[in-house]
Each structure stands twice: as C-alpha cells, then as structure tokens.
Design a protein around this motif. Sequence first.
Motif, PDB file in Angstrom:
ATOM      1  N   VAL A 663       0.861  -1.255  -0.045  1.00  0.00           N
ATOM      2  CA  VAL A 663      -0.092   0.186  -0.070  1.00  0.00           C
ATOM      3  C   VAL A 663       0.935   1.194   0.260  1.00  0.00           C
ATOM      4  O   VAL A 663       0.684   2.059  -0.562  1.00  0.00           O
ATOM      5  CB  VAL A 663      -0.978   0.202   1.262  1.00  0.00           C
ATOM      6  CG1 VAL A 663      -1.955   1.236   1.279  1.00  0.00           C
ATOM      7  CG2 VAL A 663      -1.783  -1.238   1.210  1.00  0.00           C
ATOM      8  N   TYR A 664       2.096   1.128   0.698  1.00  0.00           N
ATOM      9  CA  TYR A 664       2.954   2.240   0.660  1.00  0.00           C
ATOM     10  C   TYR A 664       3.419   2.694  -0.656  1.00  0.00           C
ATOM     11  O   TYR A 664       3.627   3.807  -1.044  1.00  0.00           O
ATOM     12  CB  TYR A 664       4.058   2.011   1.716  1.00  0.00           C
ATOM     13  CG  TYR A 664       4.920   3.311   2.048  1.00  0.00           C
ATOM     14  CD1 TYR A 664       4.697   3.972   3.084  1.00  0.00           C
ATOM     15  CD2 TYR A 664       6.179   3.464   1.119  1.00  0.00           C
ATOM     16  CE1 TYR A 664       5.380   5.259   3.311  1.00  0.00           C
ATOM     17  CE2 TYR A 664       7.098   4.516   1.444  1.00  0.00           C
ATOM     18  CZ  TYR A 664       6.633   5.143   2.580  1.00  0.00           C
ATOM     19  OH  TYR A 664       7.489   6.347   2.785  1.00  0.00           O
ATOM     20  N   SER A 665       3.870   1.542  -1.451  1.00  0.00           N
ATOM     21  CA  SER A 665       4.457   1.615  -2.723  1.00  0.00           C
ATOM     22  C   SER A 665       3.274   2.197  -3.785  1.00  0.00           C
ATOM     23  O   SER A 665       3.291   3.113  -4.512  1.00  0.00           O
ATOM     24  CB  SER A 665       4.749   0.376  -3.483  1.00  0.00           C
ATOM     25  OG  SER A 665       5.982  -0.194  -2.497  1.00  0.00           O
ATOM     26  N   LEU A 666       2.025   1.991  -3.590  1.00  0.00           N
ATOM     27  CA  LEU A 666       0.730   2.266  -4.392  1.00  0.00           C
ATOM     28  C   LEU A 666       0.658   3.591  -3.910  1.00  0.00           C
ATOM     29  O   LEU A 666       0.271   4.437  -4.914  1.00  0.00           O
ATOM     30  CB  LEU A 666      -0.390   1.603  -4.170  1.00  0.00           C
ATOM     31  CG  LEU A 666      -0.288  -0.005  -4.596  1.00  0.00           C
ATOM     32  CD1 LEU A 666      -1.411  -0.716  -4.056  1.00  0.00           C
ATOM     33  CD2 LEU A 666      -0.094  -0.237  -6.106  1.00  0.00           C
ATOM     34  N   THR A 667       0.820   4.241  -2.802  1.00  0.00           N
ATOM     35  CA  THR A 667       0.431   5.461  -2.245  1.00  0.00           C
ATOM     36  C   THR A 667       1.480   6.522  -2.950  1.00  0.00           C
ATOM     37  O   THR A 667       1.347   7.600  -3.320  1.00  0.00           O
ATOM     38  CB  THR A 667       0.437   5.618  -0.762  1.00  0.00           C
ATOM     39  OG1 THR A 667      -0.569   4.722  -0.460  1.00  0.00           O
ATOM     40  CG2 THR A 667       0.120   6.906  -0.431  1.00  0.00           C
ATOM     41  N   PHE A 668       2.736   5.852  -3.005  1.00  0.00           N
ATOM     42  CA  PHE A 668       3.871   6.764  -3.843  1.00  0.00           C
ATOM     43  C   PHE A 668       3.369   6.959  -5.133  1.00  0.00           C
ATOM     44  O   PHE A 668       3.765   8.029  -5.728  1.00  0.00           O
ATOM     45  CB  PHE A 668       5.070   6.110  -3.626  1.00  0.00           C
ATOM     46  CG  PHE A 668       6.385   6.753  -4.220  1.00  0.00           C
ATOM     47  CD1 PHE A 668       6.896   8.084  -3.974  1.00  0.00           C
ATOM     48  CD2 PHE A 668       7.160   6.125  -5.297  1.00  0.00           C
ATOM     49  CE1 PHE A 668       7.705   8.493  -4.564  1.00  0.00           C
ATOM     50  CE2 PHE A 668       7.997   6.718  -5.880  1.00  0.00           C
ATOM     51  CZ  PHE A 668       8.587   7.899  -5.528  1.00  0.00           C
ATOM     52  N   GLY A 669       3.065   5.987  -5.855  1.00  0.00           N
ATOM     53  CA  GLY A 669       2.455   6.174  -7.279  1.00  0.00           C
ATOM     54  C   GLY A 669       1.467   7.152  -7.494  1.00  0.00           C
ATOM     55  O   GLY A 669       1.326   8.017  -8.339  1.00  0.00           O
ATOM     56  N   LEU A 670       0.603   6.887  -6.423  1.00  0.00           N
ATOM     57  CA  LEU A 670      -0.689   8.121  -6.301  1.00  0.00           C
ATOM     58  C   LEU A 670      -0.184   9.301  -6.259  1.00  0.00           C
ATOM     59  O   LEU A 670      -0.704  10.296  -6.996  1.00  0.00           O
ATOM     60  CB  LEU A 670      -1.815   7.626  -5.158  1.00  0.00           C
ATOM     61  CG  LEU A 670      -2.564   8.449  -5.007  1.00  0.00           C
ATOM     62  CD1 LEU A 670      -3.805   8.512  -6.306  1.00  0.00           C
ATOM     63  CD2 LEU A 670      -3.570   8.186  -3.818  1.00  0.00           C
ATOM     64  N   GLU A 671       0.885   9.677  -5.309  1.00  0.00           N
ATOM     65  CA  GLU A 671       1.448  11.077  -5.184  1.00  0.00           C
ATOM     66  C   GLU A 671       2.082  11.503  -6.312  1.00  0.00           C
ATOM     67  O   GLU A 671       2.024  12.714  -6.942  1.00  0.00           O
ATOM     68  CB  GLU A 671       2.294  10.948  -3.979  1.00  0.00           C
ATOM     69  CG  GLU A 671       1.596  10.729  -2.700  1.00  0.00           C
ATOM     70  CD  GLU A 671       2.853  10.955  -1.495  1.00  0.00           C
ATOM     71  OE1 GLU A 671       3.084  11.962  -1.058  1.00  0.00           O
ATOM     72  OE2 GLU A 671       3.410   9.477  -1.389  1.00  0.00           O
ATOM     73  N   LEU A 672       2.726  10.582  -7.221  1.00  0.00           N
ATOM     74  CA  LEU A 672       3.349  11.244  -8.451  1.00  0.00           C
ATOM     75  C   LEU A 672       2.426  11.419  -9.509  1.00  0.00           C
ATOM     76  O   LEU A 672       2.273  12.388 -10.222  1.00  0.00           O
ATOM     77  CB  LEU A 672       4.508  10.014  -8.999  1.00  0.00           C
ATOM     78  CG  LEU A 672       5.722   9.892  -8.292  1.00  0.00           C
ATOM     79  CD1 LEU A 672       6.290   8.554  -8.730  1.00  0.00           C
ATOM     80  CD2 LEU A 672       6.503  10.806  -7.970  1.00  0.00           C
ATOM     81  N   LEU A 673       1.308  10.575  -9.539  1.00  0.00           N
ATOM     82  CA  LEU A 673       0.322  10.944 -10.524  1.00  0.00           C
ATOM     83  C   LEU A 673      -0.375  12.232 -10.331  1.00  0.00           C
ATOM     84  O   LEU A 673      -0.690  13.038 -11.271  1.00  0.00           O
ATOM     85  CB  LEU A 673      -0.771   9.580 -10.653  1.00  0.00           C
ATOM     86  CG  LEU A 673      -2.075   9.858 -11.496  1.00  0.00           C
ATOM     87  CD1 LEU A 673      -1.512   9.750 -13.178  1.00  0.00           C
ATOM     88  CD2 LEU A 673      -3.019   8.579 -11.252  1.00  0.00           C
ATOM     89  N   SER A 674      -0.887  12.319  -8.919  1.00  0.00           N
ATOM     90  CA  SER A 674      -1.589  13.615  -8.550  1.00  0.00           C
ATOM     91  C   SER A 674      -0.769  14.954  -8.824  1.00  0.00           C
ATOM     92  O   SER A 674      -1.302  15.805  -9.205  1.00  0.00           O
ATOM     93  CB  SER A 674      -1.756  13.422  -7.209  1.00  0.00           C
ATOM     94  OG  SER A 674      -2.635  12.216  -6.674  1.00  0.00           O
ATOM     95  N   LYS A 675       0.612  14.626  -8.645  1.00  0.00           N
ATOM     96  CA  LYS A 675       1.666  15.882  -9.027  1.00  0.00           C
ATOM     97  C   LYS A 675       1.583  16.041 -10.471  1.00  0.00           C
ATOM     98  O   LYS A 675       1.535  17.330 -10.939  1.00  0.00           O
ATOM     99  CB  LYS A 675       2.950  15.401  -8.299  1.00  0.00           C
ATOM    100  CG  LYS A 675       3.871  16.639  -8.420  1.00  0.00           C
ATOM    101  CD  LYS A 675       5.191  16.327  -7.789  1.00  0.00           C
ATOM    102  CE  LYS A 675       6.134  17.517  -7.767  1.00  0.00           C
ATOM    103  NZ  LYS A 675       7.641  17.225  -7.305  1.00  0.00           N
ATOM    104  N   ILE A 676       1.423  15.206 -11.304  1.00  0.00           N
ATOM    105  CA  ILE A 676       1.344  15.237 -12.709  1.00  0.00           C
ATOM    106  C   ILE A 676       0.142  15.963 -13.050  1.00  0.00           C
ATOM    107  O   ILE A 676      -0.171  16.957 -14.006  1.00  0.00           O
ATOM    108  CB  ILE A 676       1.461  13.894 -13.357  1.00  0.00           C
ATOM    109  CG1 ILE A 676       3.016  13.301 -12.956  1.00  0.00           C
ATOM    110  CG2 ILE A 676       1.244  13.956 -14.732  1.00  0.00           C
ATOM    111  CD1 ILE A 676       3.238  11.980 -13.929  1.00  0.00           C
ATOM    112  N   MET A 677      -0.982  15.520 -12.481  1.00  0.00           N
ATOM    113  CA  MET A 677      -2.122  16.098 -12.762  1.00  0.00           C
ATOM    114  C   MET A 677      -2.695  17.233 -12.121  1.00  0.00           C
ATOM    115  O   MET A 677      -3.593  17.866 -12.120  1.00  0.00           O
ATOM    116  CB  MET A 677      -3.359  14.837 -12.532  1.00  0.00           C
ATOM    117  CG  MET A 677      -3.234  13.721 -13.303  1.00  0.00           C
ATOM    118  SD  MET A 677      -4.513  12.433 -12.676  1.00  0.00           S
ATOM    119  CE  MET A 677      -5.944  13.300 -13.489  1.00  0.00           C
ATOM    120  N   HIS A 678      -1.605  17.936 -11.386  1.00  0.00           N
ATOM    121  CA  HIS A 678      -2.017  19.023 -10.287  1.00  0.00           C
ATOM    122  C   HIS A 678      -2.937  18.920  -9.526  1.00  0.00           C
ATOM    123  O   HIS A 678      -3.861  19.813  -9.374  1.00  0.00           O
ATOM    124  CB  HIS A 678      -2.015  20.444 -11.262  1.00  0.00           C
ATOM    125  CG  HIS A 678      -0.939  20.209 -12.352  1.00  0.00           C
ATOM    126  ND1 HIS A 678       0.472  21.026 -11.760  1.00  0.00           N
ATOM    127  CD2 HIS A 678      -0.748  20.141 -13.628  1.00  0.00           C
ATOM    128  CE1 HIS A 678       0.997  20.836 -12.924  1.00  0.00           C
ATOM    129  NE2 HIS A 678       0.508  20.450 -14.050  1.00  0.00           N
TER     130      HIS A 678
END
Length: 731
Positions: A663-678
């Motif tokens: 879940v920690y790894s998936l959350t890291f991916g979510l943070e990166l995606l959210s940053k790209i999508m502002h």
Amino acid sequence: MRFAAYERLLTTTRGRGEISMDIAIVGCGEISTKHIQFALDYPEANIVGLVDTERERARRRAAQFQIPDCSYPHLSELFLFRKPKVVHVLTPPATHLPLVLECIEAGCHVLVEKPAGLNYQQVKTMFKVAEERGVFLCVDHNHCFDPCMIEVKKMVERGDIGEIIYVESYYGWNPDIAAVRSYPKVNQIPWIHTLPGGVLHDLITHPLALLLEYTGLPREIKAISRSLGTLPQGQPDELRILCDGSKAMGILAISFNAKPFLHYLNLFGSEMFVQVNFNTMTYYTQPSRKLPKAIGKPLLNLEQSWQLASRTLINTARFLTGRLKSYHGMRTLIHRFYQSIQRGEEPPVSQEQCLQVARVIDQVWEQIGSRKMSFSPIFPRQSPAPSSCYSYLSKSQRPSRVLITGASGFLGHHLARRLLREGYLVRALVRKLSPIEKLGDLDLEIFFGDVRDEDSLRAAIQGVEMIVHAAADTSGGRLEDALETTVNGSRNVLCLAQQEGVRKLVYISSLSVYDYSRLPAGHLIREEDALEANPKKRGVYTCSKLEAEKMVQRFIRENNLPVVILRPGTIYGPGGAVLTPMIGYALSKNFILAIGRKGFKLPLVYIDNLLDAIVLSLENDKAAGKIYNIVDDEPVSKHVYIQRYLCKRGKGGHVVYLPYALVYSLTFGLELLSKIMHKEPFLTRYRLAASCKSFLFDTSKAKQDLGWSSRIPAREGLENTLTWSKNVWAC
C-alpha cells in the motif's frame, strides 16, 4: 406556432446564410458549464455575456472557457452594452419569472432551466408575454432529447411498439450532493429546499415530461408521498403518481432511498415492450412473438444481452470519438432551439408540453401538501420552562441547563439522552439541514443554528450554565471549510460562553492531534506528548482539530472560563459507524479489505464510556483547564474486531489484509500521478504511515482526577454494537 416576426426575419436574411447567434448566460453555477460548452459547440453562436450576482464566479467561468471577460452582475447592466439574441436563464427557480420577463421585454429568446417557474401561473405568464413580444421561450426538458430516447421516439412514430398501453417513468436520485446537503453561506440552506415542493420540485420535471409525452394530457392523477428520513424535517423522499392519461395510463416514481439509483422509462405497447436506461444511455426491446416457451425464454435473454452489449459498444465508440457527450440530450435541445430561432420554427419543447408539466406539478403539491421547513426553536411538550420556575430551590439544587453543539451526530444524540437521565435540562444546537428524528422524542430544547453564525449561536447559549462542544467538520472536504467550522466555530463558542457567564465547557478534541510520525510504535501516549508538527500532511480533519485545540488551550490560559478538553479514541456503539477506514473497507456484505497488520491495536472508546467521562468532567470542578485521553482499557486488535463483525453477519465472510509495504508503494505512485495532474492526492505516505502505527494510550490522569473507568468492557461493547448493526441489516 410560427410568428409573423420570424416570417419577416426569414425574408430579410434569405440568401445570406444562417443568422448569427449572440448568447448570454444568466447564472454561472455548475450547470452553466454544460450550457456554455454546448453553446460554443454551435457554429454560429457567440457568447457575449455571463451574468451572475457573484461577478467573480462569472469571471471564473469566462476564464475556464477562454471567453474574453464579458461578466456582468445584473441583466440590466448587460442590456446596456449588449443585445444578445438568446439568453439562458440558469438561476434558482424563484428568480425565473422576473429574469425571463426582463429578457423577453428586451426582445431576447429564452431557454430556461427546469422547473420553469414555481407554479403553473408563473409559467403561463412567461409564455403569454413571450407570444405577445414575438420571441421564443423553451424549457430544458433535456432527457427527452437523449440519443437513446430519440431512437425510441422514432420507433413509436413508426408504429413499431403499437398502441402504448402503459408507461412507467422512474427516477432514483442520490441526495448526498452539495446542492442538497451543503450551506451556500453560513446558516443559509440551499435554494432547493425552499421550493414549494421541496427537493422533489427540482427533480419532478425530468420524469414527468417523459411520462406525459406518452400518456397524453392527464384526465386524473393520484399522488402519494412518504418520508423515510433521508431529507430533514420529514420532507418527502418517496413520490408516486398514478396518471390516467388521454392516450395511456402511467406511473411516475421518484426515490431517494432505493439503490442503486436507477433512471429509466418503460413503454408497454400492444406489439412491443421497450426500456430506456438513462444511466447507461441504452435501450432494449422485447417484441411480441408467438414462440414455444422453451425457445422464447432463452431467446429473449440472448437477444437482450446482444442489444445491450452492441449498444454499449456503439456508445463507447461514440464517446471516444467525441460524438457522444455527457448531457448529450441538453446539447441536442440547445442546438435545436437555436435552429428553431434561425428558421422561425416551433421550439423543440412546445408551449403546450411546458404548461402541461407545470399544471400537473401544481396538482401533485395540492394532493401531497407542502411541507415548509421551520427553524424556530422547538421546546419539549412537557417543558420544565425557564430557570425562574426553580426559584424555590437554592442555586446549587437547581438542574443545570446544558447546551450540546453537534447534537444531531452520533455522540450528540447519545449524550442528550444520558444528560436527561442524569437530571440535566438539555438544549441541542443543530444545523438547519441536520436530521433531528433521534432528538424528536426527547424532552429537550432544539435550537437551529451554526457555530459559525454568532447570532444563532448566541441565542442558543443564552440561559445555559454548561456547554459540551462536539460540533466539528468531519466531511474531509476543503481545508478552508473545515477551519471555518472547527476552529472559528469553536472560537465563537468560547467567546460567547465567556460573555454569557457559562460555568463549565467541555471541548471534544481527538487523538489525531498527536504526532504519530515521531513517536515509536507501541509507545504509551500521555497527554503531555508532542502534538502533530505537520498537520496538513495528515489531512483536513487532523489539521482542523489540532488548530482548534491549540486555540482552545490559548483561550484557557488567557481567560477564566473553566474548560475541559477530552481526547477520545475512535467512538463506537449502537447507531454509529461499524467499519471505519482504520478498521477496514466493506467491498461487499461479506468481504472486507483491511490495510496493515492483523494485530494493529484499535484505539476504541465505547460510547457509554465516553459519556461517563463527559458527565464527570461537567461535575468535577478540579477538571477545569486539564486535558484527558479517553480510551477503553482493553485494546482490541483489528483482526479480532473484523472476525467478530463477520461472525455476527452469520454468513461465510472473507477478509484480505493488504501488506503495508504494498500500500505504501501504491500510495507513492498515487502521489506522483496527482503531482502530474496538479491535484491533491486523497492519501499520502505520511498519512498512511501515521494511521498504520499502533499505540497505547495512558488514561491514568482521567481515572485519578475524574474517577473515570471504562465501565463497559470491550467484549460487551462489541456485542452491543454488532448486535445493533445485525438488526439494522435484517430490517
């Protein structure tokens, strides 16, 4: 209807191509985004005005669609500088009549959102004036123009269905949206609740327009309604209308409770049955066939499956290629309205259709009655009256009047019952849209207001001796809103309590204020331990509760108001949430998804144990100025809780524990995606790490100062809670 003015218009423009369309939008709320988008899609359309009393909102809409700033605060100002050919009126229905008439008098054609007016007489007046001025008026009955509905209408016109015998129009609607639940301004309810028919009034046009198109003019209607408690103050949330039409009989049903929330139209013909599904924008047909049952039944299933699958694929292709859009029926209606203006043809929704819908709506409200909401204080039937009635008692003998803020919540209504049993006089402060059914059978006072609104709050505080402040923003929405309610609202409560001479205030804080990230797992947390250093990383709730508690602590140091701060654990009990994100997510009735270790110790407090702490805090003078952890003595692991939950369901259940590392790894991916999508991620690694650490909480201070104990053991508390939830499921 073909107006002479348009005959002349056609004559003067013949040979010069289409007439240009200058468009103005009045009301720049959420629905305006669709109107603007579809107006811009029309080749000859040009938006020349965006009108909203909140001019900044109009400017935001202009920027959103890259329209040169053409914002105006009022129609009158627009007409000083511009002369639009068409005006879209998208404001609340109570404003439609004056705005539509102003547009008509200016010589503009008008498309008005549903419902067109508050009653039949208003709609009739609009059309009468429009006809006199030689302009077109059209109401947005957009579902009649959805692609699936247009196809079915062609089938009806060809006679494929035969004679229509019966019509069923069903509209299931989820009321848990901002337009129904949120407050546009402090202590102000949304306009949807102020309509003559309440929330139903804003929705009935859609299914009714569809129904009447195929039943014809009603010869008789019978309407019944019921309240299942989804809307405040007993407003009806279920409506059924039986219609005896000139062409067919029909039934209209609106439900805010049946799930899933479906929206469909069923046509029963002499040759064929058709169902139109507005949720999926598909339809299927069932023709009358003379086949043996052994063949007809499986053939019917195969045929329906093929129809739905093929139409779903077609819709998907159209959507991906831009030929099918959200609210496509509105797009079609708007463009047809523009075309009718250019060609001098009748609008897509006729005057007769609009008046017919308005007339039936009036008849419905006459039959089921209008339930206007009232926000005057409610006093108990056997009111103990003002404190003056106890003048024969000494001051120490008189029962204290306690105000509970947030009284309609889980903690609030349980506390009200407990204080009444203890002999206190209770006054509940609830917001105007809060459910009060659980308080309605109690002998207490109910005041409507908002902790953000000083006037309503002062009225509630006047005459009370003690306050339990439990109101807070728990929605997890915007941080600004949470701070306004939880922090500024708490400041208002404290200041007014001081001014009104309140003797004691108990503030309900939260264990979330602690700095879990810096504390080692398994640490025994005491009241003196560090508070969260990065609250914004922990989320809206933690940030607002921490800021509020810091403000309360400052107030205690700087003033002489006796305040007690309680930091309860996760509150559970009959009537409350059975599964929280900390425990697990119910993906189905018998399947639970949990995050982290099975042995995670849940910081629970049973509702009765917390009530004990509140009552003791009110009655103990030595508690003033102090902070107490309130958590049950026996820690319950996540696994034990979930297993008992599944066992109580009485069916074979399953639970899957997602490893923390995954879940920690998936959350890291979510943070990166959210940053790209502002965009802000709904979960961060910091927040996940804090929520998955297991701690113990020291309650010795509450036991020593207050004489508190977790009177109800964990086994009994879980049994009471899960038995209650089982009975709710059975119902």
